[in-house]
Design a protein around this motif. Sequence first.
Motif, PDB file in Angstrom:
ATOM      1  N   LYS A 113       1.193   9.253  -5.774  1.00 19.85           N
ATOM      2  CA  LYS A 113       1.624  10.622  -5.490  1.00 19.85           C
ATOM      3  C   LYS A 113       2.523  11.141  -6.605  1.00 19.85           C
ATOM      4  O   LYS A 113       2.388  12.295  -7.031  1.00 19.85           O
ATOM      5  N   ARG A 149       0.789   4.126  -2.785  1.00 17.49           N
ATOM      6  CA  ARG A 149       0.570   5.547  -2.477  1.00 17.49           C
ATOM      7  C   ARG A 149       1.677   6.410  -3.061  1.00 17.49           C
ATOM      8  O   ARG A 149       1.408   7.496  -3.597  1.00 17.49           O
ATOM      9  N   ARG A 197       0.831  -1.215   0.000  1.00 19.21           N
ATOM     10  CA  ARG A 197       0.000   0.000   0.000  1.00 19.21           C
ATOM     11  C   ARG A 197       0.864   1.264   0.000  1.00 19.21           C
ATOM     12  O   ARG A 197       0.524   2.257  -0.649  1.00 19.21           O
ATOM     13  N   GLN A 198       1.988   1.215   0.737  1.00 26.25           N
ATOM     14  CA  GLN A 198       2.882   2.369   0.758  1.00 26.25           C
ATOM     15  C   GLN A 198       3.458   2.638  -0.621  1.00 26.25           C
ATOM     16  O   GLN A 198       3.519   3.793  -1.075  1.00 26.25           O
TER      17      GLN A 198
END
Length: 349
Positions: free
Chosen positions: A248, A244, A240-241
């Motif tokens: 971004k 993200r 998930r990081q």
Amino acid sequence: MADEEEKTEEPTDKKIEDAKKEGNVPKSIEVTGVAILFFGSLYLLFFSGSTVDELTKLMYYSYGFIGEEMDSTVWFSITYNILIIFLTSLAPLLILVLVLTLVANWAQFGYLVTPLKIDLQKIDPIKGFKNVFGFKKVIEALKLTIKLIIIFIVMTLLFIFTKDMFLSMMDQETTEAIGGMIELTGYFLAAILLIIIIFAIIDFYFTRHYYFKSLKMSKQEIKDEFKNLEGDPQVKGRIRQIQREMAKKRMMSEVPEADVVITNPTHYAVALKYDNEVDSAPKVVAKGVDFIAVRIKEIANENDVPIVENPALARSLYDQIEIDQEIPNEFYKAMAEILTYVYELKNKR
């Protein structure tokens, strides 16, 4: 740590399903035996007339060859006929036993088909000896012994209570004596069947109890199973990081192409773009708070994207609209004023 290794937790559905696939199911042989004995007895009592007639014919057929000379052809004919008659007469009973076996097993643990596997490593005489004289076999032998003792005691008591009836049959006519004998025999068989049914019920519940007890899991096993099913939480968090960060970066790459950035002015920043040939309304291409908001404004300054301070509008756009989503009708008027100002500013530049 020791507490976690203790198998105190109930087995999960997956653990039970895996055990079932391996053929490990809560099977009580007593239940199957009772079903066969009970319904088989009913068949013999009420529906075996044709079977008895066929077997009687078979006996007369066999007696007809007594004293006759026979060669191989005659022997073959007799054997073939006897076998056919025997199988035909007993076929309903054999089919009933097969159906009862399947139904009794299905009622205990459902439908199950396990592939036949031959593991030569399991052919071990020492292990086989241990299985024969293992704890479970001792329990089975003890259970059988107790059942036989109870049956013997009950039969003895029944005989004591009915001995006068047996003695009175000696003074009766043959037909009446046979009828009385059949009646008393029915009492004895009913008593035996009742004892077996009681043992089957007890065995059924004990089998299921010890089956689920044997499948109990430790807390660590449940955690490991959850990780295997859902994935390691740490790995999922890392994924998930990464997602993200990629989102971004993709979002930040859209900021230089934006028409305007609306800010809070410090905590919120929302970048919008409007292409009247493609979009029916301006859409949000990037948004963020705090550090991301600062970075959006930095990129906007580096690429000469106009920055407009409107705290209420910035908060509303950030809360209500996702990235790549067009703004709804209630924002049209405010955005029209801002875009008019932006276009006039660009024209001056």
